[in-house]
Design a protein around this motif. Structure first.
Motif, PDB file in Angstrom:
ATOM      1  N   ALA A 117      -9.051   6.507 -12.480  1.00  0.00           N
ATOM      2  CA  ALA A 117      -7.690   6.254 -12.008  1.00  0.00           C
ATOM      3  C   ALA A 117      -7.709   5.149 -10.966  1.00  0.00           C
ATOM      4  N   ALA A 118      -6.804   4.201 -11.120  1.00  0.00           N
ATOM      5  CA  ALA A 118      -6.695   3.114 -10.149  1.00  0.00           C
ATOM      6  C   ALA A 118      -6.137   3.693  -8.855  1.00  0.00           C
ATOM      7  N   PRO A 119      -6.651   3.223  -7.730  1.00  0.00           N
ATOM      8  CA  PRO A 119      -6.117   3.743  -6.467  1.00  0.00           C
ATOM      9  C   PRO A 119      -4.642   3.370  -6.349  1.00  0.00           C
ATOM     10  N   PRO A 120      -3.859   4.237  -5.764  1.00  0.00           N
ATOM     11  CA  PRO A 120      -2.425   3.939  -5.666  1.00  0.00           C
ATOM     12  C   PRO A 120      -2.192   2.719  -4.773  1.00  0.00           C
ATOM     13  N   ALA A 121      -1.192   1.964  -5.110  1.00  0.00           N
ATOM     14  CA  ALA A 121      -0.864   0.765  -4.333  1.00  0.00           C
ATOM     15  C   ALA A 121      -0.410   1.202  -2.945  1.00  0.00           C
ATOM     16  N   PRO A 122      -0.857   0.483  -1.903  1.00  0.00           N
ATOM     17  CA  PRO A 122      -0.441   0.858  -0.545  1.00  0.00           C
ATOM     18  C   PRO A 122       1.057   0.597  -0.368  1.00  0.00           C
ATOM     19  N   PRO A 123       1.661   1.306   0.539  1.00  0.00           N
ATOM     20  CA  PRO A 123       3.093   1.083   0.797  1.00  0.00           C
ATOM     21  C   PRO A 123       3.346  -0.348   1.258  1.00  0.00           C
ATOM     22  N   GLU A 124       4.577  -0.775   1.077  1.00  0.00           N
ATOM     23  CA  GLU A 124       4.944  -2.157   1.398  1.00  0.00           C
ATOM     24  C   GLU A 124       4.713  -2.479   2.872  1.00  0.00           C
ATOM     25  N   GLU A 125       4.922  -1.504   3.752  1.00  0.00           N
ATOM     26  CA  GLU A 125       4.711  -1.730   5.186  1.00  0.00           C
ATOM     27  C   GLU A 125       3.249  -2.067   5.471  1.00  0.00           C
ATOM     28  N   VAL A 126       2.344  -1.367   4.800  1.00  0.00           N
ATOM     29  CA  VAL A 126       0.916  -1.605   5.012  1.00  0.00           C
ATOM     30  C   VAL A 126       0.551  -3.011   4.547  1.00  0.00           C
ATOM     31  N   VAL A 127       1.097  -3.416   3.407  1.00  0.00           N
ATOM     32  CA  VAL A 127       0.818  -4.757   2.893  1.00  0.00           C
ATOM     33  C   VAL A 127       1.308  -5.812   3.890  1.00  0.00           C
ATOM     34  N   LEU A 129       1.797  -5.441   7.141  1.00  0.00           N
ATOM     35  CA  LEU A 129       0.960  -5.416   8.349  1.00  0.00           C
ATOM     36  C   LEU A 129      -0.378  -6.104   8.111  1.00  0.00           C
ATOM     37  N   ARG A 130      -0.944  -5.940   6.931  1.00  0.00           N
ATOM     38  CA  ARG A 130      -2.208  -6.623   6.636  1.00  0.00           C
ATOM     39  C   ARG A 130      -2.016  -8.139   6.612  1.00  0.00           C
ATOM     40  N   GLU A 131      -0.892  -8.579   6.049  1.00  0.00           N
ATOM     41  CA  GLU A 131      -0.619 -10.030   6.015  1.00  0.00           C
ATOM     42  C   GLU A 131      -0.463 -10.576   7.428  1.00  0.00           C
ATOM     43  N   ILE A 132       0.225  -9.811   8.276  1.00  0.00           N
ATOM     44  CA  ILE A 132       0.403 -10.252   9.674  1.00  0.00           C
ATOM     45  C   ILE A 132      -0.947 -10.304  10.376  1.00  0.00           C
ATOM     46  N   ARG A 133      -1.791  -9.269  10.160  1.00  0.00           N
ATOM     47  CA  ARG A 133      -3.111  -9.241  10.776  1.00  0.00           C
ATOM     48  C   ARG A 133      -3.926 -10.452  10.335  1.00  0.00           C
TER      49      ARG A 133
END
Length: 138
Positions: A117-127, A129-133
């Motif tokens: 099973a593919a890991p579930p896509a992270p929530p949009e907020e996490v994505v 925050l990662r882009e900002i980081r």
């Protein structure tokens, strides 16, 4: 008109349709298992126990002197304990057959390789925050 609309929505819900399909398949499967027990297993059990047939074991309660259960029932009340023994034995054999079938089906399910099973896509907020980081690291 609201009642008919509500009824139609209820009748075509997935759960109701799934239940109907399950009942129909269950009825057909029940006939197969019943035939397996009555036509294949019970004759073997009867042969192993010397042709023993419990179905004609009874105690006449109205003073009948019949040799078969059907004749005794025509003459009055009968304590047909042999029929109960036969039905109870059929139930035990039926439960055993179903248990073995379910056990085999579960074994086959475990052996069937499935795609990881593919890991579930992270929530949009996490994505975000990662882009900002990542942007701040540059």
């Amino acid at each position: 008109m609201g009642f008919m609309r509500e009824f139609r929505e209820f009748a075509v819900k997935g759960n109701v349709v799934d239940l109907a399909v399950g009942v129909i398949i269950g009825g057909a499967f029940g006939k197969i298992v019943d035939s397996l027990v009555n036509d294949l297993v019970m004759p073997v059990v009867s042969k192993l126990f010397g042709g023993l047939d419990f179905s004609n074991y009874f105690i006449p309660l109205a003073g009948q002197t019949a040799s078969t259960l059907a004749e005794a029932r025509k003459g009055g009340a009968v304590f047909a304990y042999g029929s109960f023994i036969t039905v109870a034995l059929n139930f035990v054999l039926l439960a055993l057959v179903i248990f073995v079938m379910v056990k085999q089906i579960n074994r086959l399910r475990r052996e069937t390789p499935s795609a990881p099973a593919a890991p579930p896509a992270p929530p949009e907020e996490v994505v975000l925050l990662r882009e900002i980081r990542d942007a701040l690291k540059k």
